[in-house]
Design an enzyme around this catalytic site. Structure first.
Site, PDB file in Angstrom:
ATOM      1  N   ASP A  66     -63.944 -29.636 -24.401  1.00 47.75           N
ATOM      2  CA  ASP A  66     -64.580 -28.792 -23.382  1.00 47.75           C
ATOM      3  C   ASP A  66     -63.541 -28.266 -22.404  1.00 47.75           C
ATOM      4  O   ASP A  66     -63.401 -28.756 -21.272  1.00 47.75           O
ATOM      5  CB  ASP A  66     -65.654 -29.599 -22.658  1.00 47.75           C
ATOM      6  CG  ASP A  66     -66.765 -30.032 -23.599  1.00 47.75           C
ATOM      7  OD1 ASP A  66     -66.881 -29.435 -24.685  1.00 47.75           O
ATOM      8  OD2 ASP A  66     -67.510 -30.962 -23.249  1.00 47.75           O
ATOM      9  N   GLU A  84     -12.095   9.166  -6.490  1.00 49.48           N
ATOM     10  CA  GLU A  84     -13.504   9.578  -6.598  1.00 49.48           C
ATOM     11  C   GLU A  84     -13.672  11.023  -7.116  1.00 49.48           C
ATOM     12  O   GLU A  84     -14.770  11.297  -7.628  1.00 49.48           O
ATOM     13  CB  GLU A  84     -14.180   9.455  -5.226  1.00 49.48           C
ATOM     14  CG  GLU A  84     -14.331   8.039  -4.745  1.00 49.48           C
ATOM     15  CD  GLU A  84     -13.024   7.422  -4.259  1.00 49.48           C
ATOM     16  OE1 GLU A  84     -12.877   6.196  -4.342  1.00 49.48           O
ATOM     17  OE2 GLU A  84     -12.134   8.188  -3.798  1.00 49.48           O
ATOM     18  N   ASP A 117      -6.304   4.092  -6.373  1.00 45.53           N
ATOM     19  CA  ASP A 117      -7.170   4.332  -5.225  1.00 45.53           C
ATOM     20  C   ASP A 117      -7.478   5.822  -5.146  1.00 45.53           C
ATOM     21  O   ASP A 117      -6.915   6.636  -5.883  1.00 45.53           O
ATOM     22  CB  ASP A 117      -6.438   3.847  -3.970  1.00 45.53           C
ATOM     23  CG  ASP A 117      -7.336   3.744  -2.748  1.00 45.53           C
ATOM     24  OD1 ASP A 117      -8.566   3.861  -2.890  1.00 45.53           O
ATOM     25  OD2 ASP A 117      -6.793   3.542  -1.646  1.00 45.53           O
ATOM     26  N   ASP A 164     -13.403   0.268   1.553  1.00 39.38           N
ATOM     27  CA  ASP A 164     -12.851   0.155   2.910  1.00 39.38           C
ATOM     28  C   ASP A 164     -13.938  -0.292   3.879  1.00 39.38           C
ATOM     29  O   ASP A 164     -14.532   0.509   4.617  1.00 39.38           O
ATOM     30  CB  ASP A 164     -12.248   1.494   3.338  1.00 39.38           C
ATOM     31  CG  ASP A 164     -11.100   1.912   2.436  1.00 39.38           C
ATOM     32  OD1 ASP A 164     -10.565   1.041   1.722  1.00 39.38           O
ATOM     33  OD2 ASP A 164     -10.741   3.098   2.442  1.00 39.38           O
ATOM     34  N   ASP A 207     -70.798 -34.476 -31.968  1.00 37.22           N
ATOM     35  CA  ASP A 207     -70.276 -34.433 -30.598  1.00 37.22           C
ATOM     36  C   ASP A 207     -70.594 -35.764 -29.915  1.00 37.22           C
ATOM     37  O   ASP A 207     -71.295 -36.613 -30.464  1.00 37.22           O
ATOM     38  CB  ASP A 207     -70.960 -33.261 -29.879  1.00 37.22           C
ATOM     39  CG  ASP A 207     -70.303 -32.898 -28.554  1.00 37.22           C
ATOM     40  OD1 ASP A 207     -69.173 -33.379 -28.280  1.00 37.22           O
ATOM     41  OD2 ASP A 207     -70.906 -32.116 -27.804  1.00 37.22           O
ATOM     42  N   GLU A 261     -67.450 -40.500 -28.623  1.00 37.82           N
ATOM     43  CA  GLU A 261     -66.303 -41.317 -28.187  1.00 37.82           C
ATOM     44  C   GLU A 261     -66.609 -42.830 -28.165  1.00 37.82           C
ATOM     45  O   GLU A 261     -65.630 -43.597 -28.255  1.00 37.82           O
ATOM     46  CB  GLU A 261     -65.836 -40.851 -26.800  1.00 37.82           C
ATOM     47  CG  GLU A 261     -65.224 -39.487 -26.786  1.00 37.82           C
ATOM     48  CD  GLU A 261     -66.251 -38.344 -26.970  1.00 37.82           C
ATOM     49  OE1 GLU A 261     -65.860 -37.310 -27.539  1.00 37.82           O
ATOM     50  OE2 GLU A 261     -67.406 -38.516 -26.554  1.00 37.82           O
ATOM     51  N   ASP A 273       0.851  -1.174   0.000  1.00 39.40           N
ATOM     52  CA  ASP A 273       0.000   0.000   0.000  1.00 39.40           C
ATOM     53  C   ASP A 273       0.902   1.244   0.000  1.00 39.40           C
ATOM     54  O   ASP A 273       2.124   1.149  -0.213  1.00 39.40           O
ATOM     55  CB  ASP A 273      -0.929  -0.038   1.220  1.00 39.40           C
ATOM     56  CG  ASP A 273      -2.225   0.734   1.001  1.00 39.40           C
ATOM     57  OD1 ASP A 273      -2.197   1.762   0.302  1.00 39.40           O
ATOM     58  OD2 ASP A 273      -3.267   0.311   1.539  1.00 39.40           O
ATOM     59  N   HIS A 326      -7.081  -7.939   3.119  1.00 39.02           N
ATOM     60  CA  HIS A 326      -6.465  -6.609   3.209  1.00 39.02           C
ATOM     61  C   HIS A 326      -7.003  -5.897   4.436  1.00 39.02           C
ATOM     62  O   HIS A 326      -8.202  -5.966   4.715  1.00 39.02           O
ATOM     63  CB  HIS A 326      -6.819  -5.820   1.943  1.00 39.02           C
ATOM     64  CG  HIS A 326      -6.319  -4.415   1.916  1.00 39.02           C
ATOM     65  ND1 HIS A 326      -5.030  -4.078   2.236  1.00 39.02           N
ATOM     66  CD2 HIS A 326      -6.954  -3.240   1.579  1.00 39.02           C
ATOM     67  CE1 HIS A 326      -4.858  -2.764   2.099  1.00 39.02           C
ATOM     68  NE2 HIS A 326      -6.030  -2.239   1.706  1.00 39.02           N
ATOM     69  N   ARG A 361     -10.875   1.972  -7.461  1.00 39.45           N
ATOM     70  CA  ARG A 361     -11.900   2.102  -6.430  1.00 39.45           C
ATOM     71  C   ARG A 361     -13.149   2.792  -6.971  1.00 39.45           C
ATOM     72  O   ARG A 361     -14.250   2.428  -6.642  1.00 39.45           O
ATOM     73  CB  ARG A 361     -11.357   2.856  -5.221  1.00 39.45           C
ATOM     74  CG  ARG A 361     -12.301   2.782  -4.029  1.00 39.45           C
ATOM     75  CD  ARG A 361     -11.684   3.225  -2.732  1.00 39.45           C
ATOM     76  NE  ARG A 361     -11.561   4.677  -2.632  1.00 39.45           N
ATOM     77  CZ  ARG A 361     -11.120   5.304  -1.547  1.00 39.45           C
ATOM     78  NH1 ARG A 361     -10.714   4.597  -0.495  1.00 39.45           N
ATOM     79  NH2 ARG A 361     -11.020   6.617  -1.518  1.00 39.45           N
TER      80      ARG A 361
END
Length: 1535
Positions: A1205, A212, A209, A308, A1098, A1101, A92, A366, A292
């Protein structure tokens, strides 16, 4: 996109409010489809992430204020001493001289220039920090600070508001200036200073770092001026609510503008400048940057850490959402400071943090100045923390090839690396709030402990197969919360089934691990499949993807075969890496053998290289030498593999005794496979075969080593005959029967060729017979794919139970009906579907109205085939995941027909050539239709017709349900409907058509003469008992009521049936005499009672409201009513006669042969259909349409079908699409569902969406049931009527196209409702799509199918597509697309390359058919299109075989539309003139001239309307009155 100070407010509405204090509003909206696709689209916009160097994925240690280099080295040495995997050491700002950039402390860090070499000797790397703030003070000894001086000379700094004076602040070195990285002068200075420094202090990467930008003074050393930039009218909710708090004055000047506007871009601009510096210093090496401060786009160059943080339990939790968010932001190289930056880290916290931090992409421990060291080794070499850290870092290093591949995917496609669980399981809303677990890519689930003193974690296990990484054991839990036990040294780590993870033997650094052998971990999913990738390069060079200097693999496992496909091999690793181990999780049984193949060489792996853990079900393959960059196929053959078991006891309540009594094997398992299964040699053995050029025959004998099938009353047949016919080049038949005794065979005639295909070269297939056990194998010659392979155990042929199984060519199987399927592609995970026609509304696993034992299979190559089992007995089919299919039927013979395609569309064409091409419906039957069961009288119908006309809603057909009948008696008009005949005549006079219902059941209890029964009884047309049992009619009960009764509808159903329903007789429609009787009754009704245009049959079946017969006591053999094996039919416990006739009833075929209803039950509707169609044609003299409920293969020759149906529920919308696509396969294209649902009350939004979908059903009818409110388009409000009118106008506009598709179905067998896979079979995405469909090849329909949606996700296949509503090319293809779908809109797209005929819509087709013919010419990428148009009188009988039609083909190319009439015997009265031609994709250069030329060579100038924005060219030829058959060309040009 805004960089000014801002705030967002989230509100529970839900809503969001943005507030920003500058710039503009510049929004970009990404529609994705899935959350993952949203990220991919966002990164396509801002730039995809960089691939970090391989070594940067290793573990990293840092600390602010080691104090000296010797302390740094102590840290390094103690962590080396414990053999901690560890790649990177940081320093650092304490390495600097007085914290000045580009300097180092020559006392405390005297040997720093050699430090990198010290690390490199052990394969480690060195990263140092630089801050942006540059000191103004002199160096030690009053020496000049050259970096500052050179920067001042270059005017590299941020200036005060005067634009001339450098702004002064204070950061770590004291008074500072601030580089303006938006200035080219500053960039040049920064690059130069960094290059100088990198030559002085050797290092491997850079950490930036404080950017900003940070300032310890408020604004500057002299404060900030009082103006609107420093004190704007509105200050967002930011730190201290002061704009310049901890940063610079907002009125400071930078090259990009006021700091006020570009403050949040400071870190971004520093990243851009630093990237240039790194390129200068490191050249072709990739290196690494960490920043950062970030802004969208930073991920293209840099990683990020979460700042941080502090050593507390809150911050260990917060790190996960932080990483997930930066995954969304396009910065996947992300992590938090492990163990916390501020404060001392307790051992438990640091231990748990080291566990989870081992799975941060950026994994760095860190901490800050003034706190105790927290690198792992400082806690003690034998500490639990060190042991736990080493353990999980070793896993990390093992999986680094997988992690590195994820970064490659992020770099090339924008996929996330650390992935929210939601991204993979977004359909599960529980995952939407999971933020204490995360994934690596798709396949690795990390569940950390994030609370103090906890050993049990509440974790969510998503809906997939999961294996514990460390134990390799499959867990039972899925889609549920579990309490996960994670003691002090453990973290939850699970591999998802379906994963293939590349691995490498770990070491203490990546320098060493990259030299080690590689491996694969394979985790099989439910279907025994898995897939994965590997990206590999030198790990350090720039642009390896761009230069092709890499290796890429795709891995896949299907059917116990691992394919290691090297898709790119542009890199040769200097370590000659090899895959040495493969670990496969979820292998059910030990392998018999393992083979490894490459090229043409296959090697059997020695048993010493194979280990199987039966407890964990894990297969270990070791000692492999598979060279990186080469393609290999590894196959394991499993001993008695569970998925290859064929069920010997499909009935419920199997146990070991029952199983072994059948001579079968009992072996419980947990994977869904049968517990009772056949031994391998169970079945039949071939005793004799003969082969000729036209086919094969065989005699087969049952293997009597095993007992009978174990079903009393169904003795096995020991000797069978087999015949295989090579019918055509693309069709074959194989038939298995009892040669000693006649058995029932299906009396449905098929169209077989007069002679077989004897030329082997012309056949797409070859056939082999396996001898023991007997089986038939059908192989596609072009690919070698086995598309049928019944050489498996379990073949059974007994009197009342026949079973045959086959392996399938792939998992992609479609068809079998009729039943409600939740997907178009079948789920092969041990699902069984019964087939036996029944009066049963659609429902899951419930056999419905018709029977279609036909499926289409897609092979992995994209080829398609179809298989029909011509058998009408009750049956079922079971799918297995291996993949395989089991047929079980209760009678008849096995009579299979297979068609070979090879395309899906050709499969249907070949199948309908066999069973019969579909009927061509009358044109008017393509119009919209209205029906309701529950009209009280004819006035209700008259009022409805009036209201529909008033609303202007297109509408062609009105129905009468059984309400129009007196007491529901066929052919008898109810007094309440006495005015209906006149109403029908009136409506027909206005171009409308009428369809009435007819049921087969005829009342036999009439006190007055009832000709339908009286004449039928006299002609002996009704089904009776066999003479040996009785000479009586087999009476049932259906809708007809007793005479002279008042029905109390408040009673329960069974009571109503008993008290009020008349005895009903059922015509036997197989008989010629019945057809004559039926014709006479229909003719009398038409001539004497009421006219009609179509018939709706209809309840065929056949349905009965009593079970078997009145009194429910069936005569004859009880085994026919309750057979030894009962398929999984609805109410199967009540027998086959539930809601129908007794199975012992007798019917008589047209050839006089007597058969049991047991055999022909499912043919009743089929037998009913042709006599009805013949009667309709005979009576009306026109084509009309018949719609039937019960169907069987070839029913489509005479009728359409509605899907029964259904219910008024949202799920029925999408299931109707599946139903239509299945009936497309079955050769019944005229199909649709009851729009808005038959049962229950329709909801407004659902009904409106259904009207939009139903407007694109071939058979488009809104119909609902008695007792439910009206749901027709004019039953709601004006908005509903308007939307219905609009979408039906689109339908009517496109009816010429739909009618042409019906003609092609009638003549070629093509599908009308077409699955996407039929047109785009080479795109496997389409193989699974069932919520979109096509009309033919050219119209894509993407409906809204869910409540409340305003957009719908639809797949856009790989072609040019135009939005139907705007005529614009949508500009995307081969992707999922989020399409806006407001309530009044359905998404429609026209495919480029096609010409669509159309007409202006009217209120019915009688009028719309008179309008000119328009064309939509949708040009493809080559500027061409083609199409056809069929036209006849719309209702004449046999217009196609009689040649009374016009067929026209159109082609567009080189700005010319050409018309070619290929057939034209159309009556002049039906000829159309050319109307409006719309050319889509006509270009953006103005078209100024259009000429129409007729067949006589006469030219007609036309006025073009060309919209250069939409690129639509409109050509109106109406005024020229040129008939379609006279049109030659239309040409357009740009003068």
């Amino acid at each position: 996109m805004n960089s000014n100070a801002m705030e967002v407010t989230l509100m529970p509405a839900p809503a969001v409010t943005y507030r920003t204090i500058g710039g503009i509003l510049d929004f970009y909206i990404l529609f994705g489809d899935t959350p993952e696709q949203v990220v991919q689209e966002f990164l396509e916009l801002i730039g995809r992430p960089v691939i970090p160097p391989y070594w940067s994925l290793g573990f990293q240690i840092s600390r602010w204020d080691y104090g000296s280099l010797s302390e740094v080295k102590k840290t390094v040495e103690r962590n080396r001493a414990v053999s901690l995997p560890y790649d990177i050491q940081y320093t650092d700002i304490d390495y600097m001289e007085d914290k000045k950039d580009f300097t180092y402390d020559k006392v405390k860090f005297k040997e720093l220039p050699q430090f990198a070499d010290y690390l490199h000797e052990k394969g480690q790397r060195y990263i140092l920090i630089l801050d942006p703030a540059v000191a103004t003070s002199k160096r030690v000894g009053n020496a000049s600070y050259d970096s500052y001086d050179r920067g001042t000379e270059k005017k590299a700094w941020v200036f005060d508001s005067d634009g001339k004076t450098p702004l002064l602040g204070e950061v770590w070195p004291g008074e500072t200036v601030f580089p303006d990285y938006t200035s080219q002068n500053c960039i040049d200075w920064w690059v130069d200073e960094y290059e100088r420094f990198s030559r002085e202090i050797k290092h491997d990467a850079l950490w930036i770092d404080m950017n900003e930008v940070a300032n310890f003074k408020k604004g500057s050393t002299k404060g900030c001026a009082d103006n609107n930039l420093n004190y704007p009218p509105y200050t967002p909710k930011i730190l201290d609510e002061v704009m310049y708090s901890k940063t610079l004055c907002m009125d400071a000047k930078q090259a990009w503008g006021n700091h006020y506007d570009v403050h949040s871009l400071y870190g971004y601009s520093m990243v851009l400048a630093t990237e240039k510096a790194l390129q200068r210093a490191f050249g072709g090496n990739r290196t690494l940057m960490l920043t950062r401060s970030s802004f969208p786009g930073v991920g293209k160059y840099s990683g990020h850490w979460l700042g941080d943080n502090a050593a507390n339990w809150n911050d260990i939790k917060w790190a996960i959402p932080g990483m997930l968010e930066f995954g969304l932001f396009g910065v996947p190289y992300i992590g938090a400071d492990i163990c916390g930056f501020f404060d001392n880290s307790p051992e438990e916290l640091c231990r748990r943090w080291m566990q989870v931090g081992a799975f941060y992409p950026f994994s760095r421990n860190h901490n800050a100045q003034g706190y105790e060291p927290q690198d792992p080794a400082v806690y003690g070499a034998n500490s639990l923390l060190v042991k736990s850290s080493k353990h999980y870092l070793t896993i990390r290093y093992t999986l680094l090839p997988y992690l590195y591949t994820l970064f490659y995917k992020a770099h090339t496609t924008g996929e996330t690396v650390v992935r929210p669980v939601m991204h993979e399981f977004y359909s599960d809303s529980i995952t939407w709030s999971v933020d204490r677990q995360f994934l690596w890519g798709k396949h690795l689930l990390i569940t950390p402990v994030l609370d103090q003193g906890v050993t049990n974690v509440d974790a969510y296990v998503p809906d997939a197969v999961w294996y514990e990484y460390e134990t390799m054991v499959r867990i039972a839990d899925r889609k549920k919360h579990v309490s996960m036990y994670l003691p002090a040294d453990k973290l939850g780590l699970h591999i998802r089934g379906g994963a293939i993870l590349p691995t490498q033997k770990p070491d203490v650094t990546t320098t060493y691990s990259r030299r080690n052998p590689m491996g694969l971990i394979i985790a099989l999913d439910d279907n025994g499949k898995a897939a994965g990738e590997l990206f590999w390069d030198d790990g350090d060079s720039r642009d390896t993807v761009k230069t092709g200097n890499y290796v890429h693999y795709t891995f896949s496992v299907v059917h116990d075969v691992l394919t290691m496909q090297a898709t790119h091999a542009g890199y040769k690793d200097p370590n000659n890496l090899k895959f040495e181990t493969i670990t496969i999780l979820g292998v059910a049984t030990p392998p018999l053998s393992v083979t490894v193949g490459t090229g043409n060489t296959t090697t059997v792996l020695p048993n010493t290289n194979i280990e199987y853990d039966s407890t964990k079900q894990v297969l270990f393959l070791t000692g492999l030498t598979l060279a990186l960059g080469e393609t290999y196929v590894v196959q394991w053959e499993l001993a008695e593999e569970e998925k290859n078991r064929f069920d010997c006891h499909p009935e419920e309540n199997a146990d070991q005794n029952k199983c072994q009594a059948r001579g079968c094997i009992w072996a419980p398992n947990t994977h869904g496979a049968p517990w009772c299964f056949y031994p391998k040699d169970h079945g039949y053995t071939v005793t004799n075969t003969t082969e000729s050029s036209s086919g094969m025959t065989a005699d087969i004998t049952r293997n009597k080593k095993y007992r009978s099938s174990g079903r009393p009353g169904s003795p096995d047949i020991d000797t069978l005959s087999v015949k295989i016919d090579y019918n055509t080049g693309d069709m074959l038949r194989f038939k298995i029967w009892d040669p000693t005794k006649p058995r029932y065979e299906v009396p449905v005639p098929l169209s077989l060729p007069p002679a077989p295909e004897t030329d082997e070269k012309k056949r797409l297939y070859k056939v082999q017979i396996t001898k023991n056990p007997f089986g038939i194998q059908v192989i596609r010659k072009s690919t070698g794919t086995k598309i049928w392979d019944s050489s498996v155990p379990g073949f059974t042929f007994s009197d009342m139970f026949i079973q045959v199984s086959t392996k399938l060519s792939s998992e992609f199987v479609y068809g079998f009906g009729e039943t409600e399927h939740p997907t178009f592609k079948h789920n092969l995970n041990y699902h069984t579907w019964g087939m036996f026609s029944k009066d049963q509304p659609p429902g899951y696993k419930m056999n419905c109205y018709g029977v279609h034992p036909f499926y289409m299979g897609l092979e992995d190559t994209g080829d398609a085939h179809g298989v029909l089992l011509l058998n009408s007995n009750a049956m079922d089919v079971t799918f297995q995941p291996n993949p395989a299919l089991i047929y079980r039927t209760l009678g008849g013979i096995l009579d299979f027909y297979m068609v070979l395609g090879p395309t899906p569309e050709m499969v249907v064409q070949e199948y309908t050539a066999l069973i019969g091409r579909p009927v061509l419906p009358a044109y008017w039957s393509l119009g919209f239709q209205l029906c309701r069961y529950g009209y009280s009288n004819d006035k209700e119908i008259a009022d409805l017709y009036r209201d529909m006309k008033k609303a202007g809603i297109p509408y062609d057909v009105q129905y009468g349900d059984i309400d129009y009948m007196d007491r529901q008696l066929d052919f008898v008009l109810d007094p309440e409907f006495k005015n209906l005949p006149a109403l029908v005549d009136s409506m027909r006079g206005e171009g409308m058509k009428f369809i009435f219902i007819l049921d087969p059941a005829i009342s036999g209890n009439e006190t007055e003469p009832y000709p339908a029964f009286d004449r039928g009884e006299k002609a002996d047309v009704f089904i009776k008992w066999p003479k040996e049992l009785s000479n009586d009619i087999v009476w049932g009960k259906v809708w007809p009521d007793f005479p002279n009764v008042t029905v109390n509808e408040s009673l329960d159903w069974d009571s109503q049936v008993k008290l009020y329903r008349a005895y009903a007789a059922f015509p036997d429609f197989f008989r010629e005499s019945t057809a004559k009787w039926w014709l006479q009754e229909i003719k009398d009704f038409y001539n004497n009672v009421m006219k009609f245009d179509g018939l709706w049959i209809d309840m065929n079946e056949p349905a009965s409201f009593v079970h078997g017969t009145v009194g429910e006591k069936c005569l004859g053999n009880p085994l026919l009513e309750n057979p030894p094996y009962m398929p999984p039919l609805e109410s199967k416990h009540l027998g086959l006669n539930h809601k129908t006739l007794c199975m012992n009833s007798e019917q008589i075929l047209s050839d006089g042969k007597r058969v049991k209803h047991f055999d022909v039950h499912s043919l009743y509707g089929w037998s009913h259909t042709k006599p009805t169609y013949d009667a309709l044609l005979s009576v009306t003299g026109k084509r009309g349409i018949v719609v039937t409920r019960s169907t069987y293969p070839s029913s489509g020759k005479w009728s359409g079908h509605w899907l029964g149906d259904n219910a008024a529920s949202w799920d029925q919308l999408y299931k109707s699409i599946i139903g239509m696509m299945e009936f497309s396969l079955f050769g019944i294209p005229y199909t649709g569902a009851d729009i808005c649902g038959f049962f229950n009350t329709a909801e407004y939004e659902m009904c409106l969406r259904w009207m939009q979908l139903g407007a694109f059903y071939p058979y488009s009818r809104n119909h609902n049931g008695k007792g439910s409110p009206r749901q027709d388009p004019v039953a709601w409000d004006a908005k509903f009527a308007q939307v219905s009118r609009d979408v039906l106008n689109i339908r009517y506009t496109l009816l010429p196209y739909l009618y042409t598709l019906m003609f092609e179905a009638h003549t070629k067998g093509s599908t009308v409702i077409r699955p996407l896979l039929h047109e785009f079979v080479n795109d496997k995405t389409t193989w699974d799509i069932h919520k979109q469909f096509l009309w033919g090849p050219a119209l894509l329909i993407t409906p809204a199918l869910d409540k409340g949606v305003t957009s719908v996700n639809g797949y856009v296949p790989n072609a040019r597509w135009y939005d139907y509503h705007t005529a614009k090319d949508i500009g995307v293809r081969g992707v999922m697309l989020s399409m806006a779908t407001p309530l009044d809109h359905i998404n429609l797209h026209i495919r480029g390359g096609y010409i669509i005929p159309w007409q202006k819509p009217e209120t019915n087709t009688f009028y719309s058919r008179k309008n000119p013919l328009g064309l939509i010419v949708a040009l493809n990428d080559n500027g061409t299109a083609q199409g056809s148009f069929f036209w006849d009188d719309g209702e004449g009988i046999d217009t196609v075989p009689g040649g009374k039609y016009q067929l026209t083909s159109f082609a567009a190319e080189s700005s010319t539309l050409t018309c070619q009439v290929t057939h034209n015997t159309l009556d002049p009265a039906d000829q159309l003139i050319v109307g409006v031609v719309k050319v889509w994709g006509a270009g953006s250069v103005k078209i100024t001239s259009v000429t129409l030329r007729d067949k006589a060579g006469k030219d007609y100038p036309l006025t073009p309307q060309h919209n250069t924005d939409t690129q639509e060219l409109i050509i109106d030829a109406t005024s020229k009155s040129v008939r379609v058959d006279q049109l030659s060309t239309i040409t357009w040009s740009r003068n």
